[in-house]
Motif scaffolding. Structure first.
Motif, PDB file in Angstrom:
ATOM      1  N   GLY A 497       0.805  -1.212   0.000  1.00 30.21           N
ATOM      2  CA  GLY A 497       0.000   0.000   0.000  1.00 30.21           C
ATOM      3  C   GLY A 497       0.836   1.259   0.000  1.00 30.21           C
ATOM      4  N   ASP A 498       0.138   2.365  -0.017  1.00 29.60           N
ATOM      5  CA  ASP A 498       0.756   3.687  -0.003  1.00 29.60           C
ATOM      6  C   ASP A 498      -0.123   4.594   0.846  1.00 29.60           C
ATOM      7  N   LEU A 499       0.403   5.057   1.976  1.00 28.67           N
ATOM      8  CA  LEU A 499      -0.390   5.889   2.878  1.00 28.67           C
ATOM      9  C   LEU A 499      -0.903   7.151   2.195  1.00 28.67           C
ATOM     10  N   ALA A 500      -0.159   7.641   1.204  1.00 26.27           N
ATOM     11  CA  ALA A 500      -0.582   8.862   0.505  1.00 26.27           C
ATOM     12  C   ALA A 500      -1.778   8.625  -0.396  1.00 26.27           C
ATOM     13  N   GLN A 501      -2.099   7.362  -0.692  1.00 25.78           N
ATOM     14  CA  GLN A 501      -3.206   7.058  -1.594  1.00 25.78           C
ATOM     15  C   GLN A 501      -4.447   6.574  -0.847  1.00 25.78           C
ATOM     16  N   GLY A 502      -4.491   6.764   0.460  1.00 22.14           N
ATOM     17  CA  GLY A 502      -5.673   6.384   1.229  1.00 22.14           C
ATOM     18  C   GLY A 502      -6.830   7.319   0.946  1.00 22.14           C
ATOM     19  N   THR A 503      -7.934   6.793   0.417  1.00 19.56           N
ATOM     20  CA  THR A 503      -9.043   7.661  -0.016  1.00 19.56           C
ATOM     21  C   THR A 503     -10.367   7.289   0.643  1.00 19.56           C
ATOM     22  N   LEU A 593      -8.738   7.901 -19.813  1.00 23.87           N
ATOM     23  CA  LEU A 593      -9.365   9.191 -19.527  1.00 23.87           C
ATOM     24  C   LEU A 593      -9.970   9.078 -18.130  1.00 23.87           C
ATOM     25  N   ILE A 594      -9.365   9.773 -17.175  1.00 24.14           N
ATOM     26  CA  ILE A 594      -9.800   9.696 -15.780  1.00 24.14           C
ATOM     27  C   ILE A 594     -10.551  10.974 -15.421  1.00 24.14           C
ATOM     28  N   ALA A 595     -11.713  10.812 -14.808  1.00 21.39           N
ATOM     29  CA  ALA A 595     -12.539  11.963 -14.471  1.00 21.39           C
ATOM     30  C   ALA A 595     -13.316  11.681 -13.193  1.00 21.39           C
ATOM     31  N   ALA A 596     -13.753  12.764 -12.554  1.00 17.79           N
ATOM     32  CA  ALA A 596     -14.646  12.614 -11.398  1.00 17.79           C
ATOM     33  C   ALA A 596     -15.859  11.787 -11.819  1.00 17.79           C
ATOM     34  N   ASP A 597     -16.335  10.929 -10.926  1.00 17.24           N
ATOM     35  CA  ASP A 597     -17.406   9.996 -11.282  1.00 17.24           C
ATOM     36  C   ASP A 597     -18.609  10.693 -11.910  1.00 17.24           C
ATOM     37  N   ALA A 598     -18.958  11.863 -11.383  1.00 12.82           N
ATOM     38  CA  ALA A 598     -20.148  12.563 -11.865  1.00 12.82           C
ATOM     39  C   ALA A 598     -19.984  13.066 -13.291  1.00 12.82           C
ATOM     40  N   ARG A 599     -18.757  13.227 -13.757  1.00 14.83           N
ATOM     41  CA  ARG A 599     -18.522  13.755 -15.107  1.00 14.83           C
ATOM     42  C   ARG A 599     -18.408  12.648 -16.160  1.00 14.83           C
ATOM     43  N   THR A 625      -9.291  -0.782 -29.822  1.00  9.34           N
ATOM     44  CA  THR A 625      -9.926   0.058 -28.806  1.00  9.34           C
ATOM     45  C   THR A 625      -8.970   0.170 -27.630  1.00  9.34           C
ATOM     46  N   ARG A 626      -8.194   1.251 -27.598  1.00  9.45           N
ATOM     47  CA  ARG A 626      -7.134   1.409 -26.606  1.00  9.45           C
ATOM     48  C   ARG A 626      -7.477   2.446 -25.540  1.00  9.45           C
ATOM     49  N   LEU A 627      -8.688   3.011 -25.600  1.00  8.38           N
ATOM     50  CA  LEU A 627      -9.082   4.062 -24.661  1.00  8.38           C
ATOM     51  C   LEU A 627      -9.988   3.489 -23.583  1.00  8.38           C
ATOM     52  N   THR A 628      -9.680   3.803 -22.332  1.00  7.11           N
ATOM     53  CA  THR A 628     -10.512   3.393 -21.198  1.00  7.11           C
ATOM     54  C   THR A 628     -11.016   4.643 -20.476  1.00  7.11           C
ATOM     55  N   LEU A 629     -12.324   4.714 -20.257  1.00  8.31           N
ATOM     56  CA  LEU A 629     -12.921   5.818 -19.506  1.00  8.31           C
ATOM     57  C   LEU A 629     -13.030   5.374 -18.051  1.00  8.31           C
ATOM     58  N   VAL A 630     -12.328   6.064 -17.164  1.00  8.19           N
ATOM     59  CA  VAL A 630     -12.147   5.589 -15.798  1.00  8.19           C
ATOM     60  C   VAL A 630     -12.727   6.584 -14.790  1.00  8.19           C
ATOM     61  N   PRO A 631     -13.759   6.202 -14.022  1.00  7.00           N
ATOM     62  CA  PRO A 631     -14.169   7.043 -12.892  1.00  7.00           C
ATOM     63  C   PRO A 631     -13.014   7.138 -11.897  1.00  7.00           C
ATOM     64  N   ALA A 632     -12.787   8.306 -11.339  1.00  6.76           N
ATOM     65  CA  ALA A 632     -11.646   8.500 -10.436  1.00  6.76           C
ATOM     66  C   ALA A 632     -11.693   7.541  -9.250  1.00  6.76           C
ATOM     67  N   SER A 633     -12.884   7.142  -8.838  1.00  3.99           N
ATOM     68  CA  SER A 633     -13.013   6.247  -7.682  1.00  3.99           C
ATOM     69  C   SER A 633     -12.484   4.849  -7.973  1.00  3.99           C
ATOM     70  N   LEU A 634     -12.311   4.495  -9.254  1.00  5.09           N
ATOM     71  CA  LEU A 634     -11.837   3.159  -9.623  1.00  5.09           C
ATOM     72  C   LEU A 634     -10.430   3.173 -10.215  1.00  5.09           C
ATOM     73  N   ALA A 635      -9.748   4.309 -10.179  1.00  5.58           N
ATOM     74  CA  ALA A 635      -8.452   4.427 -10.859  1.00  5.58           C
ATOM     75  C   ALA A 635      -7.315   3.772 -10.093  1.00  5.58           C
ATOM     76  N   LYS A 636      -7.488   3.585  -8.795  1.00  5.86           N
ATOM     77  CA  LYS A 636      -6.387   3.099  -7.969  1.00  5.86           C
ATOM     78  C   LYS A 636      -5.897   1.733  -8.443  1.00  5.86           C
ATOM     79  N   GLY A 637      -4.573   1.595  -8.572  1.00  6.28           N
ATOM     80  CA  GLY A 637      -3.969   0.335  -8.957  1.00  6.28           C
ATOM     81  C   GLY A 637      -3.870   0.116 -10.447  1.00  6.28           C
TER      82      GLY A 637
END
Length: 689
Positions: A497-503, A593-599, A625-637
Motif C-alpha cells: 500500500g501507499d499511505l498517501a493514496q488512502g481515499t 481518460l480519468i474523471a470525477a465519477d459525476a462527469r 480500442t485502446r481508450l478506457t474511460l475511468v471514474p476517479a473512484s476506480l483508478a487506484k492500482g
C-alpha cells in the motif's frame, strides 16, 4: 548499474553471430518446452489409479501441469543469461570454468534432463537481479535480451568482473520498463531491481509490509513474491492455500494474468467483500456510520453481545440411566460454565464442550457409585434430552447475522454492550432508523457484512491460509484488517500500500497500527521509493500534494531517463478533452481518460459523438480500442501508457473532505507510464501550485 556494451541488433547476421546463436537457443528451448508439454499430455494414468477419485485428482493435476507448460505467444521464454566465473561448488583455485545459465519464466530441460532455461526463482538465478560491479557474485557476464513480440531482436552485455569498466544504464532495461502496454498487467521478471528482489525472496515464515509510492512496483512485487513462495514452498502452500486480496473486481481483472504467465495457476483472488459475503449487500452507510462500524472497538462490542447469551444455571441437571437418576447440582454446572468462559475459546467450541463436561460430571458420580462407565456412556449422557435442554438454556446457539441485526436495531441492547466503548453519538450513527424484520429483508451494507464475519469468527474459527497478499491495504478499516488477518492466523502475509493514496474516511494512518489490527505486529516494513513507471515530470508534479496529504512520507524519485510527456491545459468544453484523448491515441499504447465519477456520463456521450470507442475499467482493451474511460473512484492500482486527467478540482470536490479529495487526485495524477495531459476549466487546486 555495471558496465555494459551497446545494444546490438543485427538484422541478418552470419551463423556464428552471437545474436544468431541466441536465437537458435531460443528455438531449441521452445521445442524442448513443447516436448515437455507433449510428454505430460501423453501420460497414461489408467494403471496407476486405485479408484475414480484418485483418477480425477490426477487428471486435474495433469491438466494444471499442461497449462503451466504453455508457451505463451509474445512472451519471451528467457530474458537473460548469466556466465559464471566458476562452476557452482568448484574449487576456484583449480580454475574451473563456469557455466552459462539462461534465466526465464519457467524451467525448461532437454530430452536428457539438462536445463536449457532456469526458472527465475531458482537460487542460481538470483545474481541476475542482485549482482553488481561492487559485488559480482561470481558472475563474469550478465546478458539481457530484447524482444519484439516473441522474437529475440537484441542483446546487451554487462561485464561485471571488469573493475575498470564505466557504469552505464541498461538501455534494454529502460526499454522494457517503458514498453507500451495494452491489456492486463504484465509480469516484471525481466526488470526486478535488487531492492525489489530482496522482498520477493524473503521467507515464508515472516510477514512483510511494503510502503511504496506510485510506480514503485509494489503490486508486481507482491505477486512475484507469491510466485516465489510457491516455488520455494510448493508442497506446504499446496496444502494451506494462497490468496490475493484486491480492492475491487476491476483491479483483480487487471492483475489476473500475471501469475498464470509465471506458471502459477492455483492462487485464488478476492476482494474483502468476497471474503465476508455471508449476506447480500443491498444498502450503503454514510461516512459517519461506516467509520464507527469499521472501528476495532466494534470487535469488543460484538464479543460482549455474543457472550451475553450465556446464562448462569439456576437448576440442576437430572439424567436418568435405567433405574438410576444422576443429579448435577446448579453450583457444579456454574463452575463448569465459568471454566469454559475463563478458557477464552470460541463461543461455538465452548458450547460443543459443555455437554461433554456435564456428562463427565455424571460419569464421576457413576464411578463413585461403583459403576464402570466408558466413553460410549459419556457420549450417550451428553446426547440425552436433559443435557441438551440444559445446554440450550445455558449456552444457546447464536446466528451471527441475527446478532448483528439485533445490535443495529435494538438501542438498549447496543447501549448495554457498547458501554464505555461507543458514546451516544456513535451509537446513534450506526443504529438503523427503520429496523429490519429479518436477516433476509435487511438492507445490509458492506461494513455490516464485515461485522457479521467478525461475529461468525467469534462463534467458530475461520480457516487459515498459508499466505495472503493484501494490496491497496491503506484503504481498509480496522475491522476489514481483522477480517483479512483471520484468514492467515497460522500463515504469513504480504501487505502492499501507499499511505498517501488512502481515499476512505477510515484510511490507514500508520502501518504499525494497521499491522496490529491484521494480527501481524512483527511484520517487517519495507519502503520502495524508486519509481520505475511514472515519468519524472509527472511524479514531480503529483508530489506537490504530498505535504498536504501525507506529511513526512518520502517522495518517489523516478529513475526513468525519459522525462515523459506532460502538459497542463486550460480548456473550454468537453470536446477539448476528447481532442486530447485523440492526440494521445496517436501514440502507441493504452490511453486512460480519468474523471470525477459525476462527469463520466457527459464525457462518455462526447466520446460517442466523436466516434471514439472506449471501454470501462476492468474491460479488456484491444489494439483497435485502446481508450478506457475511468471514474476517479476506480483508478487506484490501474495504469495506462498515456492519461488525460479531466478537471482536477471536480475530483477533489467529489470527496467528503479536502484531504481525501487531494489523495484521490494524487492517485489519478500517477496512473500514466509515458505521458499525462491535465485538462481543466475550473481553477486548479491551490496545492498544485
Amino acid at each position: 548499474m555495471s558496465a555494459s556494451t551497446p545494444v546490438r541488433e543485427p538484422l541478418n547476421g552470419p551463423a556464428d553471430d552471437p545474436l544468431s546463436r541466441e536465437r537458435a537457443h531460443l528455438a531449441a528451448s521452445r521445442a524442448a518446452l513443447r516436448a515437455m508439454r507433449e510428454d505430460v499430455e501423453s501420460l497414461d494414468i489408467s494403471d496407476v489409479t486405485a479408484n475414480w477419485v484418485n483418477a480425477a485428482v490426477l487428471e486435474r493435476q495433469i491438466e494444471e501441469r499442461v497449462k503451466a507448460l504453455a508457451d505463451l505467444s509474445g512472451t519471451p521464454l528467457f530474458f537473460g543469461r548469466l556466465d559464471y566465473l566458476h562452476a557452482p561448488g568448484a574449487d576456484r583455485a583449480e580454475g574451473a570454468r563456469g557455466e552459462s545459465f539462461y534465466i526465464g519464466r519457467r524451467h525448461v530441460h532437454d530430452a536428457h534432463g539438462d536445463p536449457m532455461v532456469i526458472d527465475w526463482r531458482a537460487p542460481v538465478s538470483q545474481p541476475f537481479y542482485r549482482a553488481s560491479r561492487k559485488d559480482p557474485m561470481d558472475v563474469a557476464l550478465r546478458r539481457r535480451f530484447g524482444y519484439t513480440g516473441g522474437d529475440l531482436t537484441a542483446y546487451e552485455d554487462e561485464h561485471l568482473s571488469d573493475p575498470g569498466a564505466a557504469a552505464t544504464t541498461s538501455k534494454l532495461l529502460q526499454r522494457e520498463i517503458e514498453r507500451p502496454r495494452v491489456g492486463p498487467m504484465r509480469d516484471i521478471v525481466a526488470t526486478i531491481q535488487p531492492e525489489q528482489d530482496e522482498i520477493v525472496r524473503s521467507g515464508l515464515s515472516g510477514s512483510v509490509c511494503v510502503q511504496g509510492g506510485p510506480g514503485t512496483g509494489k503490486t508486481a512485487v507482491g505477486l512475484h513474491r507469491v510466485a516465489y513462495l510457491l516455488y520455494a514452498h510448493r508442497e506446504r502452500l499446496a496444502r494451506t492455500g494462497t490468496l490475493v486480496v484486491g480492492p475491487n473486481r476491476s483491479f483483480l481483472h487487471y492483475i489476473e494474468q500475471v501469475l498464470p504467465a509465471l506458471g502459477e495457476l492455483t492462487v485464488a483472488q478476492a476482494t474483502v467483500d468476497d471474503l465476508v459475503a455471508h449476506v447480500e449487500v443491498r444498502g450503503t452507510d454514510d461516512a459517519a456510520a461506516a467509520v464507527v462500524k469499521g472501528d476495532a472497538r466494534m470487535a469488543e462490542v460484538l464479543r460482549r453481545a455474543l457472550f451475553s447469551h450465556v446464562t448462569p444455571p439456576t437448576e440442576p441437571v437430572v439424567v436418568v440411566r435405567g433405574s438410576r437418576r444422576w443429579r448435577v447440582p446448579a453450583y457444579e454446572l456454574e463452575e463448569i460454565v465459568r471454566q469454559l468462559l475463563d478458557r477464552d475459546i470460541r463461543y461455538g467450541a465452548a458450547r460443543e464442550a459443555l455437554p461433554q463436561r456435564v456428562a463427565h460430571a455424571v460419569l464421576v458420580q457413576m464411578e463413585r457409585a461403583g459403576e464402570a462407565p466408558d466413553d460410549r456412556v459419556q457420549d450417550a449422557v451428553a446426547r440425552s434430552g436433559a443435557v441438551k435442554a440444559a445446554v440450550k438454556e445455558i449456552w444457546p446457539a447464536v446466528d451471527p447475522a441475527k446478532l448483528v441485526l439485533r445490535l443495529l436495531s435494538d438501542a438498549e441492547f447496543l447501549a448495554e454492550h457498547a458501554r464505555g466503548l461507543l458514546d451516544e453519538q456513535e451509537r446513534k450513527a450506526i443504529l438503523w432508523s427503520r429496523p429490519a424484520r429479518s436477516v433476509r429483508s435487511a438492507k445490509w451494507s458492506a461494513a455490516d457484512a464485515v461485522l457479521i464475519d467478525e461475529a461468525a469468527d467469534l462463534i467458530r474459527r475461520t480457516p487459515s491460509l498459508g499466505h495472503v497478499v493484501l494490496d491497496e491495504a491503506q484503504d481498509l478499516s480496522p475491522m476489514q484488517y481483522r477480517a483479512v488477518g483471520r484468514r492467515c492466523t497460522t500463515g504469513s502475509a504480504t501487505v502492499l500500500g501507499d499511505l498517501a493514496q488512502g481515499t476512505t474516511p477510515w484510511a490507514t494512518r500508520s502501518w504499525e497500527e494497521a499491522l496490529g489490527h491484521l494480527g501481524k505486529e512483527d511484520a517487517v516494513v519495507e519502503e520502495l521509493t524508486a519509481g520505475f513507471r511514472v515519468p519524472t515530470d509527472v511524479i514531480a508534479y503529483a508530489s506537490r500534494l504530498l505535504p498536504h496529504i501525507a506529511p513526512g512520507l518520502t517522495p518517489v524519485v523516478s529513475i526513468r531517463e525519459n522525462p515523459g510527456f506532460f502538459a497542463v491545459r486550460r480548456v473550454d468544453a468537453a470536446v477539448d478533452v476528447v481532442a486530447a484523448c485523440r492526440e494521445l491515441l496517436g501514440h502507441e499504447g493504452s490511453v486512460g481518460l480519468i474523471a470525477a465519477d459525476a462527469r463520466v456520463p457527459e464525457l462518455a456521450g462526447e466520446l460517442g459523438r466523436a466516434g471514439l470507442g472506449f471501454v470501462g475499467p476492468g474491460e479488456e482493451t484491444t489494439h483497435d480500442t485502446r481508450l478506457t474511460l475511468v471514474p476517479a473512484s476506480l483508478a487506484k492500482g490501474l495504469e495506462y501508457d498515456y492519461v488525460v486527467l479531466d478537471e482536477p478540482r471536480a475530483v477533489v470536490d467529489a470527496e467528503p473532505d479536502e484531504r481525501t479529495g487531494l489523495r484521490r487526485l494524487y492517485v489519478a495524477l500517477t496512473r500514466a507510464v509515458s505521458g499525462l495531459i491535465v485538462t481543466h476549466t475550473a481553477p486548479l487546486p491551490e496545492q498544485l501550485g
